[in-house]
Design an enzyme around this catalytic site. Sequence first.
Site, PDB file in Angstrom:
ATOM      1  N   ASP A 243       0.828  -1.214   0.000  1.00 27.32           N
ATOM      2  CA  ASP A 243       0.000   0.000   0.000  1.00 27.32           C
ATOM      3  C   ASP A 243       0.858   1.259   0.000  1.00 27.32           C
ATOM      4  O   ASP A 243       0.576   2.225  -0.720  1.00 27.32           O
ATOM      5  CB  ASP A 243      -0.907   0.026   1.231  1.00 27.32           C
ATOM      6  CG  ASP A 243      -2.185  -0.776   1.060  1.00 27.32           C
ATOM      7  OD1 ASP A 243      -2.528  -1.140  -0.083  1.00 27.32           O
ATOM      8  OD2 ASP A 243      -2.848  -1.036   2.082  1.00 27.32           O
ATOM      9  N   HIS A 266      -3.017   4.819   4.592  1.00 26.70           N
ATOM     10  CA  HIS A 266      -3.120   5.664   3.401  1.00 26.70           C
ATOM     11  C   HIS A 266      -3.046   7.152   3.737  1.00 26.70           C
ATOM     12  O   HIS A 266      -2.375   7.920   3.050  1.00 26.70           O
ATOM     13  CB  HIS A 266      -4.432   5.377   2.668  1.00 26.70           C
ATOM     14  CG  HIS A 266      -4.568   3.969   2.196  1.00 26.70           C
ATOM     15  ND1 HIS A 266      -3.644   3.371   1.365  1.00 26.70           N
ATOM     16  CD2 HIS A 266      -5.523   3.031   2.435  1.00 26.70           C
ATOM     17  CE1 HIS A 266      -4.029   2.132   1.115  1.00 26.70           C
ATOM     18  NE2 HIS A 266      -5.160   1.896   1.750  1.00 26.70           N
TER      19      HIS A 266
END
EC number: 3.5.1.108
Length: 306
Positions: A243, A266
């Site tokens: 990610d 994130h």
Amino acid sequence: MIKQRTLKQATKVTGIGLHSGKKVTLTLRPAPANTGIVYARTDLEPAVYFPASAESIRDTQLCTCMINDDGVRISTVEHLNAAMASLGLDNLIVEVDAPEIPIMDGSASPFIYLLLDAGIEEQDAPKKFIRIRETVRVEEGDKWAEMKPYSKGLKLDFTIDFSHPMISKDVRNFKMELSAENFIHKISRARTFTFMKDVEYLQSIGLALGGSLDNAIVLDKYRILNEEGLRYKDELVKHKMLDSIGDLFMCGYNILGDFSAYKSGHGLNNKLLRAILANENAWEFVTFEDKEQAPEGYRIGEQVFI
């Protein structure tokens, strides 16, 4: 010189949107040198384009989501982004006929296959890297993410910390130098993960409707619900690293630096990228005329699929 890269030909795949649960078609097209990575919503008339940028990320609650000033969105870009970053792609048009990239199996592996099957070719223009010159760090409570100078490539060190019997201390940290080979063989198959209680809540409010044991690792209070178990013993931390690679590539360039993070996600990854780019002394663009001086993973012979 180290040259820019694009695809040899267009390719497409159809999958399911993680949040909508509906069919999504993704088309990847070659682009001329210096185009950059550009996302496009082709289900709208006219099509809406999103050039890759840290500022385009305006929602990081459940994924990395690009939103423009009119509220048009493209969600779940991080896994495809990570695959493009690992293969050193510079110029690509990413078309999608829905508000999200298909989740596929929850990892980056299907995107790697798609990109390599289309073929990668070099272009007659120097590849630009972002080289980190000063340390930049962001924090939120006990969570943090940091980028330090390192000119040999992108070094990664990620640590997770979940209180769960299946997430022991020996599988909470992973370190790696980014290269196509390392990414493909060590982390590309790591799937997104979630907890059953969160799935039930999200689906109750109309989200994660496409989520299933076919595209995510799901844990209850005591165990992993997927019958086949994990693909790697440390699959969870490897997916978090995957990610972060995708989140950092939202700048549209491969970064040369030393990235480390503790419990980052994130939002914090994007906050770090914005902080780096906002400090003009913290980074610089570089190109490499001499292939022997190129960073790890970009030297001649190291990317044998070209």
